[in-house]
Design an enzyme around this catalytic site. Structure first.
Site, mmCIF file in Angstrom:
data_model
loop_
_atom_site.group_PDB
_atom_site.id
_atom_site.type_symbol
_atom_site.label_atom_id
_atom_site.label_comp_id
_atom_site.label_asym_id
_atom_site.label_seq_id
_atom_site.Cartn_x
_atom_site.Cartn_y
_atom_site.Cartn_z
ATOM 1 N N LYS A 195 0.868 -1.179 0.000
ATOM 2 C CA LYS A 195 0.000 0.000 0.000
ATOM 3 C C LYS A 195 0.905 1.229 0.000
ATOM 4 C CE LYS A 195 -4.056 0.491 1.046
ATOM 5 N NZ LYS A 195 -5.205 0.914 0.197
ATOM 6 N N ASP A 227 -5.327 -3.843 -1.718
ATOM 7 C CA ASP A 227 -6.790 -3.943 -1.815
ATOM 8 C C ASP A 227 -7.205 -4.315 -3.241
ATOM 9 O OD1 ASP A 227 -5.843 -1.462 -2.641
ATOM 10 O OD2 ASP A 227 -7.562 -0.319 -1.869
ATOM 11 N N ASP A 251 -0.532 -12.975 4.413
ATOM 12 C CA ASP A 251 -1.409 -13.844 5.199
ATOM 13 C C ASP A 251 -2.823 -13.804 4.627
ATOM 14 O OD1 ASP A 251 -2.251 -15.453 7.405
ATOM 15 O OD2 ASP A 251 -3.067 -13.644 8.333
#
Ligand code: IPM
Ligand code: MG
Length: 370
Positions: A195, A227, A251
């Site tokens: 990000k 995202d 993860d």
């Protein structure tokens, strides 16, 4: 005579011991047929270790892991240890300490769809059939280990929970190298995920991966925000070849990618450390699924993810490509014959238990080897 190799078995909790028992049979078969000379040692990890030794990972077990040529882990955790224990004693801490103490910074999580299971995915068959994505997750840094961390009391009577996302350049570069090298052996495409629009650690990640990319002109490097990557994985998963990302995003995204394949019960993983002068790496192999306490001890668990993790061990730690192919092809074979554990069962197929799947796999291996 093949060279003898020491494998540490950490069966852990829940379905861990059952699925590991099936790997043990596969390993015995390879030994008995003279293909390998594995020596196995067993030790405890997770809740089982806490119950017996008062800690989720005993120092002696760390020493065994450091001395072994490779570690195979089943699963850790369960409701029995969830609520009551402080963080330091939770079963998961055993796993996290192993990753950290063995410096297993590169976690390889392949998400591949076996032809026979393409219809078991929750996504449309054409979106996932033939899917083969490799997620490389950074495993020893980021918010999982960053300092400061903790829960503290504030003067106003509130409490504050703190975790720190932190990456140094060498941590980014070493995992990115593993990912570039893997992409070179696969589809030659690498997507780096962070990000960078919100986090400084993400911006540094992007800059370092971009710099390193200059050493790999044959790899097509792209960057994606995490995202968006989550969305793209369910929208058009076959656009990806190798994905490299940090510990927390890895993860989450690896669970997402795993589910595209129909079942967590099918997915293996490898956690690798740095290579020494001889090219050997510390390594631990484990299924992506958890300890599934709801079905533990009932001969219902799918042993294939752990068996495929063992096959990754054959391939990555011991360069035994032929034996790894034999195991992988046997897995394909039993699926093609319609054998299914409950997690991948569909009407018209043959439901088998953990041991039954092991029986079928061994028979298939013997047949393929002839
Ligand atoms: C995983 C698991 C672990 C993690 C847990 C059990 C600590 O979710 O391996 O993906 O968060 O890394
Ligand atoms: Mg996870």
């Amino acid at each position: 005579m093949p060279a003898s190799k020491k494998i540490l078995f950490l069966a852990g909790d829940g379905i861990g011991p059952e699925v590991m028992a099936q790997v043990r049979r596969v390993m015995d078969w390879l030994n008995q047929t003279g293909r390998t000379a594995f020596e196995v040692e067993d030790a405890l990890v997770g809740g089982a270790a806490y119950d017996a030794q008062g800690t989720p990972l005993h120092d002696d077990t760390v020493a065994l892991a450091l001395a072994a040529d490779a570690v195979l882990l089943g699963a850790v955790g369960g409701p029995k240890w969830d609520a009551s224990l402080p963080f330091e004693l939770k079963p998961e801490r055993g796993l996290l300490r192993l990753r950290k103490d063995l410096e297993l910074f590169a976690n390889l999580r392949p998400a591949m769809v076996f032809d026979a299971l393409a219809e078991a995915s929750t996504l449309k068959t054409e979106l996932v059939s033939g899917l083969d994505v490799m997620i490389v997750r950074e495993l020893t840094g980021g918010v999982y280990f960053g300092q400061p961390r903790g829960i503290s009391a504030l003067p106003n009577g509130e409490r504050r929970g703190v975790n720190t996302q932190v990456y140094d350049t060498h941590e980014i570069v070493r995992v990115a190298k593993v990912a570039f090298d893997l992409a070179g052996k696969r589809g030659k495409r690498l997507c780096s995920v962070e990000k960078a629009n919100v986090m400084e650690s993400g911006l540094l990640w992007r800059e370092e991966v971009t710099k390193l990319g200059a050493d790999y002109p044959e790899i097509a490097l792209s960057h994606m925000y995490a995202d968006n990557c989550a969305m793209q994985l369910v929208r058009q998963p076959k656009q990806f070849d190798v994905i490299v990302t940090d510990n927390l995003f890895g993860d989450i995204l690896s669970d997402c990618a795993a589910m595209l394949t129909g079942s967590l019960g099918m997915l293996p993983s490898a956690s690798l450390g740095a290579a020494d002068a001889a090219g050997n790496r510390r390594a631990m192999y484990e299924p992506v699924h958890g300890s599934a306490p709801d079905i533990a001890g009932q001969d219902k668990a799918n042993p294939l993810a752990t068996i495929l993790s063992f096959s990754m061990m054959l391939r990555y730690s011991f360069d035994l490509a032929e034996e790894a192919d034999l195991v992988d092809n046997a897995v394909r074979g039993v699926l093609a014959k319609g054998l299914r554990t409950g997690d991948i069962f569909q009407p018209g197929k043959t439901l088998v238990g953990t041991t039954g799947m092991g029986d079928a796999l061994l028979a298939e291996m013997a047949q393929l080897a002839n």
